[in-house]
Design an enzyme around this catalytic site. Sequence first.
Site, PDB file in Angstrom:
ATOM      1  N   LYS A   1       0.086   3.755  -2.790  1.00 16.11           N
ATOM      2  CA  LYS A   1      -0.899   4.834  -2.768  1.00 16.11           C
ATOM      3  C   LYS A   1      -0.259   6.214  -2.618  1.00 16.11           C
ATOM      4  O   LYS A   1      -0.918   7.222  -2.886  1.00 16.11           O
ATOM      5  CB  LYS A   1      -1.910   4.582  -1.658  1.00 16.11           C
TER       6      LYS A   1
ATOM      7  N   SER B   1       0.801  -1.232   0.000  1.00  8.68           N
ATOM      8  CA  SER B   1       0.000   0.000   0.000  1.00  8.68           C
ATOM      9  C   SER B   1       0.831   1.279   0.000  1.00  8.68           C
ATOM     10  O   SER B   1       0.259   2.368  -0.088  1.00  8.68           O
ATOM     11  CB  SER B   1      -0.956   0.003   1.191  1.00  8.68           C
TER      12      SER B   1
ATOM     13  N   SER C   1      -6.260   3.404   3.891  1.00 13.59           N
ATOM     14  CA  SER C   1      -5.602   2.708   2.791  1.00 13.59           C
ATOM     15  C   SER C   1      -6.629   1.957   1.941  1.00 13.59           C
ATOM     16  O   SER C   1      -6.449   0.795   1.597  1.00 13.59           O
ATOM     17  CB  SER C   1      -4.541   1.735   3.321  1.00 13.59           C
TER      18      SER C   1
END
Length: 430
Positions: A67, A64, A124
């Site tokens: 992102k 993640s 997230s």
Amino acid sequence: MHLNRTGFIKALRLALIGTTIGLATLLGSTNPAEAGRYASIVIDADNGAVLHAASPDARSYPASLTKVMTLFLLFDEMDKGRFRLDSMLPVSAHAAAQAPSKLALDPGDRISVRDAVLALVTKSANDVAVVVAEAVGGSEANFAQMMTRKARALGMRSTTYRNASGLPDTGQVSTVRDQALLARALIEHHPGYYRYFSTRQFVYEGQPINTHNRLMLNYPGADGIKTGYIHASGFNLIASAKRGDKRIIGVVFGGTTGASRDKHMAQLLDKGFARVKKGETVEMAEAEASDDLPNIDELVAAAQVAKAKAPNKVTKAKPQKVAMRGAAKPAANNDDDDDDEAVGDADPPTWSIQVGAFNEYRPAHKAATDAAKKLGGLVAKGSIDIDKTGAKKKLVYRARISGFNEDQARAACKRLERAGKACKLVNPNS
């Protein structure tokens, strides 16, 4: 004390074993194969000088942390005036179908840019990452190409993106050095938007959503930026902290738990600030060896040996027991029951849902049982929890189902609401 050659080699081997065990313990594991995924770097945000590095150019999966680049491109478009914080972004079926962690958006929903940014930096949310990708790039595939081109423009030579969320893809790779470059560039190019990464909590559709970045909550001077986890990479983290006029950025790949990763990062940042104060840098980042970090080549070799010795045996997974009393058994091949595995440092299963409040126990229990039947497999790991509150003559029985993580709780309430039933999320702090 003098050692002959044999004695020196034996002592050196013991030292290497000691440092290997030390790092494995620090990261929360004594398994050399897991420790072999480890890499870290700390840089001075002002000039990019390397303050610490261990295997900084070893490729792994960013999870993640992806992102951060997704948001970088969104911020670029906002600077161009294409989007504002109040712009509404449409939710496609592809975005809604993403695996958790997510907001459980439905196809046809719309979400503001502001809420999208906050959902990405705190929760997230994978579905929101795709919403942003499609809004900016037209499709997630096209957006991934934009991400890779941006990476090259920023000097991230070892990074390739395949999706906007960080969900598992063997072609999506990066290094801790590249992720540090990205964090530094984001702070430099988008200082106004960077402040969103320090968000501790935001409210979406009346429900509070807390950040997954627990290091930011506890480390002095920390103000962002992103956590990440998939099984193939372990627990990853980009952290930035500022003390006085000095800011440093740290990146860790390969932690075995979120807590041990955060503890290790705190130690690296402490050492980084100490080096900044002394004016020390690491001239040869690849070759640095410090007292508490082993030679990464040794760890990789140990991992290969462990893998070679591991028995090549496949075991069949045992079916999960249904803990819910009165609940329907999980439906087989139910596409709605996709909230069991969360990616992105998901919260533990401590959330509940409330489906009513009553003056007596029996109707409360019936309401919870009926709700459980409607939820089917979503409550396979939950339990009915009748919460009694109030004084003797004014007792209230709150019909709750507990044992969810946040994504599961949100999905459960959405399903009940679609069936015309009342449902309220109960977070762990309620």
